[in-house]
Design a protein around this motif. Structure first.
Motif, PDB file in Angstrom:
ATOM      1  N   MET A 114     -25.943   5.391  23.353  1.00  0.00           N
ATOM      2  CA  MET A 114     -25.624   6.592  24.123  1.00  0.00           C
ATOM      3  C   MET A 114     -26.863   7.021  24.885  1.00  0.00           C
ATOM      4  N   GLN A 115     -26.816   6.877  26.175  1.00  0.00           N
ATOM      5  CA  GLN A 115     -27.930   7.217  27.043  1.00  0.00           C
ATOM      6  C   GLN A 115     -27.533   8.388  27.948  1.00  0.00           C
ATOM      7  N   HIS A 116     -28.381   9.419  27.999  1.00  0.00           N
ATOM      8  CA  HIS A 116     -28.170  10.544  28.911  1.00  0.00           C
ATOM      9  C   HIS A 116     -26.792  11.159  28.701  1.00  0.00           C
ATOM     10  N   GLY A 117     -26.512  11.521  27.447  1.00  0.00           N
ATOM     11  CA  GLY A 117     -25.189  11.997  27.090  1.00  0.00           C
ATOM     12  C   GLY A 117     -25.171  13.409  26.548  1.00  0.00           C
ATOM     13  N   LEU A 118     -24.031  13.759  25.981  1.00  0.00           N
ATOM     14  CA  LEU A 118     -23.771  15.089  25.443  1.00  0.00           C
ATOM     15  C   LEU A 118     -23.653  15.010  23.927  1.00  0.00           C
ATOM     16  N   ALA A 119     -24.380  15.860  23.252  1.00  0.00           N
ATOM     17  CA  ALA A 119     -24.251  15.998  21.804  1.00  0.00           C
ATOM     18  C   ALA A 119     -23.263  17.114  21.507  1.00  0.00           C
ATOM     19  N   LEU A 120     -22.183  16.771  20.805  1.00  0.00           N
ATOM     20  CA  LEU A 120     -21.174  17.748  20.432  1.00  0.00           C
ATOM     21  C   LEU A 120     -21.482  18.172  19.005  1.00  0.00           C
TER      22      LEU A 120
END
Length: 512
Positions: A114-120
């Motif tokens: 996961m690169q340059h993503g969103l942490a939920l």
């Protein structure tokens, strides 16, 4: 083994136009502010959206293991179920990769995909609500294992949870989930009556025991959705008392210790439901400043002292120390060094890759070979001197009572969960990382050879990340076909693909 460079470039290109990863403290780009505002407008008043320059970002994204962690550009913290729906839809519509954050103890190197993503982050969705009849409890998607234990205990109830206090309830459950009470009741996943799940398309679904997807959620659930709540079976506390003995042995006694474990505890899978055995190989300077030692735990339910029928065979071997303790179920984590205050629960800036393997019994000769390698490679003067080798021996009676075909978890006939945990400070020099991986794989392979079988059975929640889907989810053709069919139906675009995916690019796949 890892995603190709092309895939990484594509992942970056699909991130909101003009947005790039920024170091903590850098000026936030206007596009990122736009993303935060656009997402925030869709969420409830108590939800949060955090950017890298914001207070709390590091705490929200910090992980237990720093070997190939995910790269996060933005954190979304839902407060209610609909927030999760909106976050997943938003990420899908904008082609933003996302990853659910619960206890953040998963250490698979696949997370680095996961690169340059969103942490939920599910941390605000923590709750334990008992039903009126006292037979079930509904647990919120961000609830920690200790919270579940404590809330139920106060009501005179308990259920199967993961053993480590600092892990989430959901994380272990999605991979099957081992726990102290599994001899009575089965795995964590076996307690599930129903669950609410946000799927890859943003739909919120309630799954019951007859739902096709429920099968996959019990063992491969990380691949299919975000669990916002789960209703589980709970039980009256039968025994408040527990006792333990902690025995420390020098390495020359490794064969005798694990032969005794086979004979008096594991018993070819018939370990009594009221007994568990755990052990660590570790450096413990107070016991031996120069060599690793074996720390062996015998844990027994319903007594104030461990029965001598279990402990005497180990006393006869000649431990260097024996420490008895008496308490309750709530003391087990502290006794076995997995409480919130214990070293394994601290985010200490180290890498902590694990290399899990299931066994049916201990092979004493293989244990000796592995211990000798561990001692020579992870002793007090080694850069891996905080590494441990874990052996978890729970009763399996309750696990075996559940039909193996009823859930995605595939390894109900195995009796012991083992895992070298190779800890080290992540260096600039990649050769140390390579050495750590080689050590973990060698230790695991010694035990695999000792089983006499060719097929590795590995616990997905501890996975290193190079294991094949067959090694993590079972090699039967029908299992793999069923998982793939469900994946194609519920997540055809592989939105949930960053924790031990059930489908791999053949060019990237690497056998352990």
């Amino acid at each position: 083994m890892r995603q190709s460079m092309l895939q990484a470039i594509v992942a970056l290109a699909t991130w909101v136009s003009g947005v790039t990863a920024t170091a903590h403290g850098d000026t936030t780009q206007p596009d990122m502010m736009d993303v935060k505002q656009a997402l925030g407008e869709k969420l409830s008043s108590n939800a949060e959206v955090i950017l890298p320059s914001s207070k709390g970002f590091d705490n929200a994204t910090g992980r237990w293991s720093l070997l190939e962690p995910p790269q996060v550009n933005i954190v979304a913290i839902p407060a209610i179920e609909d927030d999760v729906v909106q976050i997943v839809k938003f990420a899908r519509d904008r082609n933003i990769p996302f990853l659910t954050y619960d206890g953040t103890h998963g250490a698979s190197v696949t997370l680095g995909d996961m690169q340059h993503g969103l942490a939920l982050s599910m941390r605000k969705m923590s709750s334990v609500k008992l039903s009126d009849d006292g037979k079930t409890a509904t647990i919120g998607g961000g609830t920690m294992s200790k919270t579940v234990t404590d809330e139920l205990w106060a009501a005179g109830k308990q259920t199967v949870t993961g053993t480590c206090e600092c892990v989430s309830y959901m994380g272990p459950m999605l991979g099957g989930g081992h726990g102290w009470l599994q001899g009575h009741h089965g795995l964590v996943a076996d307690q599930v009556e129903s669950m609410n799940v946000v799927l890859a398309d943003g739909q919120l679904k309630t799954l019951d025991r007859d739902s096709a997807l429920m099968w996959a959620m019990k063992g491969a659930g990380h691949n299919f959705g975000v669990v916002t709540s789960v209703k589980v079976k709970i039980y009256d506390i039968q025994h408040h008392n527990w006792a333990s003995e902690t025995l420390v042995f020098s390495g020359d006694k490794v064969e005798a210790v694990y032969q005794a474990a086979n004979d008096h505890l594991v018993r070819n899978g018939s370990q009594p439901t009221d007994v568990a055995n755990w052990s660590y190989w570790m450096n413990q300077p107070s016991e031996d400043p120069n060599n690793p030692v074996i720390v062996f735990y015998i844990l027994q339910e319903g007594v104030t002292a461990v029965d001598s029928a279990y402990s005497k065979p180990f006393h006869d071997i000649g431990p260097s120390s024996v420490t008895p303790a008496a308490g309750t179920y709530k003391d087990l984590a502290a006794w076995t060094q997995v409480s919130n205050d214990s070293p394994p629960c601290q985010k200490d800036g180290f890498a902590h890759p694990r290399f899990p393997i299931y066994l049916q019994s201990y092979n004493p000769a293989a244990q000796k070979e592995a211990f000798d390698l561990y001692a020579s490679s992870a002793g007090p003067s080694s850069p891996f001197n905080t590494s441990i080798f874990m052996f978890e021996g729970y009763s399996t009676e309750g696990v075996r009572k559940v039909d193996s075909s009823s859930a995605a978890f595939a390894f109900r006939d195995d009796n012991i969960l083992c895992s070298p945990l190779v800890s080290f400070k992540p260096p600039d020099d990649p050769t140390l990382i390579s050495k750590a991986e080689n050590l973990g794989q060698q230790l695991r392979n010694i035990l695999l050879k000792g089983t006499g079988r060719d097929e590795l059975h590995a616990y997905v929640n501890y996975a290193y990340g190079t294991e094949t889907p067959e090694q993590l989810y079972g090699s039967e053709d029908w299992r793999q076909s069923k998982l793939q069919e469900l994946k194609n139906q519920y997540d055809p675009n592989s939105e949930f693909s960053f924790f031990c995916p059930i489908t791999r690019n053949p060019a990237d796949e690497c056998s352990s």
